[in-house]
Design an enzyme around this catalytic site. Structure first.
Site, short mmCIF file in Angstrom:
data_model
loop_
_atom_site.label_atom_id
_atom_site.label_comp_id
_atom_site.label_asym_id
_atom_site.label_seq_id
_atom_site.Cartn_x
_atom_site.Cartn_y
_atom_site.Cartn_z
N CYS A 2 0.84 -1.20 0.00
CA CYS A 2 0.00 0.00 0.00
C CYS A 2 0.87 1.25 0.00
O CYS A 2 2.02 1.22 0.41
CB CYS A 2 -0.90 0.02 1.22
SG CYS A 2 -1.78 -1.50 1.51
N ARG A 27 3.46 0.14 -6.65
CA ARG A 27 3.48 -0.75 -5.50
C ARG A 27 2.33 -1.76 -5.56
O ARG A 27 2.36 -2.77 -4.87
CB ARG A 27 3.40 0.06 -4.20
CG ARG A 27 4.56 1.02 -4.01
CD ARG A 27 4.30 2.01 -2.89
NE ARG A 27 4.32 1.40 -1.60
CZ ARG A 27 5.39 1.35 -0.80
NH1 ARG A 27 6.52 1.89 -1.22
NH2 ARG A 27 5.34 0.79 0.38
N TRP A 74 -3.95 -2.28 -1.12
CA TRP A 74 -3.93 -3.62 -1.67
C TRP A 74 -4.63 -4.50 -0.66
O TRP A 74 -4.20 -4.64 0.47
CB TRP A 74 -2.49 -4.07 -1.90
CG TRP A 74 -2.34 -5.38 -2.62
CD1 TRP A 74 -2.41 -5.60 -3.96
CD2 TRP A 74 -2.05 -6.66 -2.02
NE1 TRP A 74 -2.19 -6.92 -4.24
CE2 TRP A 74 -1.98 -7.60 -3.07
CE3 TRP A 74 -1.86 -7.09 -0.72
CZ2 TRP A 74 -1.71 -8.95 -2.85
CZ3 TRP A 74 -1.60 -8.43 -0.49
CH2 TRP A 74 -1.53 -9.35 -1.55
N ASN A 98 -0.64 0.90 6.28
CA ASN A 98 0.00 -0.12 5.46
C ASN A 98 0.47 -1.21 6.40
O ASN A 98 1.14 -0.94 7.39
CB ASN A 98 1.18 0.47 4.70
CG ASN A 98 1.82 -0.54 3.77
OD1 ASN A 98 1.25 -1.59 3.49
ND2 ASN A 98 3.02 -0.23 3.29
N GLY A 99 0.13 -2.47 6.09
CA GLY A 99 0.54 -3.58 6.94
C GLY A 99 -0.65 -4.43 7.34
O GLY A 99 -1.72 -4.37 6.74
N GLU A 479 12.13 -18.23 -13.85
CA GLU A 479 11.87 -16.80 -13.94
C GLU A 479 11.02 -16.47 -15.16
O GLU A 479 10.11 -15.64 -15.10
CB GLU A 479 13.19 -16.03 -13.97
CG GLU A 479 13.08 -14.55 -14.30
CD GLU A 479 12.28 -13.73 -13.30
OE1 GLU A 479 12.05 -12.54 -13.58
OE2 GLU A 479 11.87 -14.27 -12.24
N LYS A 483 7.37 -14.64 -15.05
CA LYS A 483 7.05 -13.42 -15.78
C LYS A 483 5.77 -13.59 -16.61
O LYS A 483 4.92 -12.71 -16.66
CB LYS A 483 8.20 -13.02 -16.71
CG LYS A 483 9.37 -12.39 -16.00
CD LYS A 483 9.02 -11.01 -15.50
CE LYS A 483 9.91 -10.59 -14.35
NZ LYS A 483 9.63 -11.27 -13.08
N GLU A 486 2.78 -13.65 -14.33
CA GLU A 486 2.50 -12.37 -13.68
C GLU A 486 1.72 -11.41 -14.56
O GLU A 486 0.78 -10.76 -14.09
CB GLU A 486 3.82 -11.70 -13.27
CG GLU A 486 4.48 -12.29 -12.04
CD GLU A 486 5.77 -11.56 -11.71
OE1 GLU A 486 5.95 -11.18 -10.54
OE2 GLU A 486 6.61 -11.38 -12.61
N HIS A 502 10.50 -37.17 -15.87
CA HIS A 502 10.11 -37.68 -14.54
C HIS A 502 8.73 -37.18 -14.13
O HIS A 502 8.45 -37.08 -12.94
CB HIS A 502 11.16 -37.29 -13.50
CG HIS A 502 12.50 -37.91 -13.75
ND1 HIS A 502 12.75 -39.25 -13.56
CD2 HIS A 502 13.66 -37.37 -14.23
CE1 HIS A 502 14.00 -39.52 -13.87
NE2 HIS A 502 14.58 -38.39 -14.29
N LYS A 602 4.00 -4.49 -5.74
CA LYS A 602 5.44 -4.39 -6.01
C LYS A 602 6.25 -4.75 -4.78
O LYS A 602 7.19 -5.53 -4.86
CB LYS A 602 5.78 -2.96 -6.46
CG LYS A 602 7.25 -2.76 -6.82
CD LYS A 602 7.63 -3.57 -8.04
CE LYS A 602 9.06 -3.30 -8.46
NZ LYS A 602 9.47 -4.20 -9.56
#
Length: 607
Positions: A2, A27, A74, A98-99, A479, A483, A486, A502, A602
């Site tokens: 946030c 963010r 958020w 925030n938190g 990665e 991406k 996301e 496997h 973020k």
């Protein structure tokens, strides 16, 4: 996560508050709001969705006033609705948070039993009511905050406004960052220096447990024991221009193309070109005595750590453990004496990683951090600070921070090998030369942007995509899959190439594209064998390799992406570019929100 901004000013603040929120959009958020103090009233305007909706609300219903607070949320507790958006308020108090308040349920039950009415589903509103209750019972704002803060368990950054005290704001932090900005006849609160960049460059970073009272001309800071303290005022260097897209369509695109420059900037801090040696910041411990490395990180930073594990064990012959930060403390890890715990984070504020850092510090480990924000909480608590110099990264999906992390970790691995007597002067010279080649090779990789864009339509319709790689290219496969997930919302998985047979090979059919990262070299033939296993089952292969590799194995692929021929040391940096560009262009084809993908933040400052 946030975003918070507060202004005690002399001119109307609503527009400036919204501008500050815009600078924190990177963010991640799903609702936003402002509250101003004006003529004895608290004026709140809130909206679900993007900031443009809040701007429209303010156009229809202005919020006058020269003092105010604002927030992008958020969602954690409660859906992303206008009712759950911040600021939360009573008749006396408004705040943004925030938190996460972990004990909010018991506090909420206490307030309900006391006859108070709560309007939202959030944990944050509970804090507003606790402080308001103290004020209604005759406490000053400072006394109310002093009483309530010790009752909160969890993490918080707070900015609090009081209806009857319209010339001040109170801020507090525990586990979530908060900074104080010093202006001319104005003072500010913000989640980070970037939010305040257009307002001031003079920043004081609150430390853990601090709370602060700001007026137009004064800043009074208190520690967790309520002792008056001073915190150094520094020049932030945050640039308002740094968060402009320029001629690029998205921040992510801009940040992908910045990589040659920022990797060069980063390497300049770790390499002495005069004698081709690796150099680290001054440290007060013996790097040669390190007998084990524990790497802890989240998301993309975790994959950077996976690549670094290969380097540390190859060059310095030091055993490396690597953990996802959210799991690390809960498996009761065994930490040997003489170990280096290395934490990797773009923001330096990631809650899980910061908690793991403190766990290791208590266990007597030497603490190293690789961060992009050298004034962050992790940076301030480290024995060895290794900045990445990537500059502000606005796109939620990390790109340039990742390659700069890799550059720093490669330099650290080489330097440790030198200190341990395991790398000769000639070998160090060779490593330095290869690292110095990285920016030019990144540029060469970017030259294939149009080729990647032209084949993105082949991947965009897929529901599932697999990525394969061997050695240090295995973390790159992970990665690449991250991406794509996301920003395009396509399900994707990364695997070590040899693991396909496997289990995952059962997923292969003609509808599943398989992205293979395979630079020519000692592992190439084995990777080609795994490609043949995929091809035999109808898999559609996209091969990312150099000209030599494409000539040998490119026939029969639905697409190929050519990379420059590079030394294996820098291949992870260079091959990051095509997986980033592929995800970016697929997302553009699908029309998703590239810079602010749904549900993501973020800087994840809650556990």
């Amino acid at each position: 996560m946030c975003g918070i901004i507060g202004i005690v000013g002399t001119e109307p603040v609503a527009d400036r508050l919204v501008d500050g929120l815009k600078r924190m959009e990177y963010r991640g958020y799903d609702s936003a709001g402002v509250c101003t103090l004006h003529d004895g009233d608290m004026i709140r305007r809130r909206a679900s969705g993007k900031l443009g909706i809040l701007v429209e609300e303010l156009a229809d219903n202005p919020a006058p006033g020269v003092v105010g607070i604002a927030h992008t949320r958020w969602a954690t507790h409660g859906a992303p609705t206008a009712e759950n958006a911040h600021p939360h308020a009573t008749d006396k108090v408004a705040l943004v948070h925030n938190g996460i308040i972990e004990n909010f349920k018991s506090l909420r039950d206490e307030l309900l039993a006391d006859g108070r009415t709560l309007e939202s589903e959030t944990d944050s509103e509970v804090v507003a009511h606790l402080i308001s209750r103290e004020v209604e019972n005759g406490a000053s704002p400072q006394e109310a905050v002093k009483t309530v803060l010790p009752r909160l368990r969890g993490a918080f950054a707070l900015a609090i406004a009081f209806r009857d005290h319209p010339d001040m704001l109170i801020g507090a932090r525990l586990g979530s960052p908060l900074v104080v900005g010093h202006g001319e006849g104005e003072m500010y609160l913000g989640s980070d220096a970037l939010a305040l960049a257009p307002l001031t460059q003079k920043i004081a970073y609150l430390e853990e447990g601090d709370w602060v009272v700001i007026t137009r001309d004064t800043v009074d800071i208190f520690d967790s024991e309520n002792n008056a303290v001073t915190r150094e005022v520094t020049t932030s260097g945050a640039s308002a221009a740094a968060v402009e897209k320029g001629n690029y369509r998205h921040f992510m695109q801009k940040e992908i193309f910045e990589q040659p420059t920022v990797v060069a900037q980063t390497l300049a801090s770790y390499i002495r070109q005069a004698d081709d040696t690796v150099a680290l910041p001054q440290i007060d411990f013996d790097l040669s005595s390190i007998n084990r490395i524990t790497i802890v990180a989240c998301g993309t930073s975790y994959y950077a750590g996976m690549v670094a594990k290969y380097w540390f064990e190859q060059f310095a012959r030091v055993p490396v453990d690597i953990d996802v930060a959210s799991e690390f403390r809960y498996r009761e890890p065994v930490l040997e004496d003489g170990g280096l715990s290395l934490f990797i984070s773009q923001s330096g504020e990631t809650a899980d990683t910061l908690a793991a850092l403190r766990h290791c510090k208590e266990a007597g480990q030497t603490i190293g951090v690789v961060v992009n924000v050298p004034t962050s909480s992790m940076a301030r608590e480290a024995d060895l600070l290794l900045p990445t110099h990537a500059g502000p990264e606005i796109g939620v999906a990390s790109t340039k921070a990742f390659t700069c992390q890799l550059a720093v970790l490669a330099a650290l691995a080489a330097h440790m090998a030198v200190k341990k007597g395991l790398m000769s002067r000639d070998e160090e010279h060779e490593v330095v030369q290869h690292l110095l080649e990285a920016p030019a090779c990144l540029n060469a990789a970017l030259d294939h942007d149009d080729d990647i864009a032209s084949m993105a339509h082949l991947i965009a319709p897929a529901r599932d995509v697999l990525y394969l790689g061997r050695g240090p290219d295995f973390p790159l496969a992970l990665e690449g899959a991250l991406k794509l997930k996301e920003i395009s919302y396509i399900h994707a998985e990364g695997y070590a190439s040899g693991e396909m047979k496997h289990g995952p090979i059962a997923l292969i059919d003609e509808s599943v594209p398989v992205i293979v990262l395979a630079p020519s070299g000692p592992l190439f033939e084995k990777t080609v064998s795994n490609m043949q296993e995929v091809r035999a089952r109808g898999g559609q292969i996209v091969l990312i390799s150099d000209a030599e590799g494409l000539a040998e194995a490119g026939d029969g692929c639905i697409a190929t992406i050519e990379m420059p021929k590079v030394h294996p040391l820098i291949a992870p940096l260079v091959y990051a570019v095509p997986v980033q560009l592929l995800a970016y262009h697929v997302a553009c084809v699908k029309g998703t929100d590239v810079d602010q993908p749904r549900n993501l933040a973020k800087s994840v400052t809650v556990e």
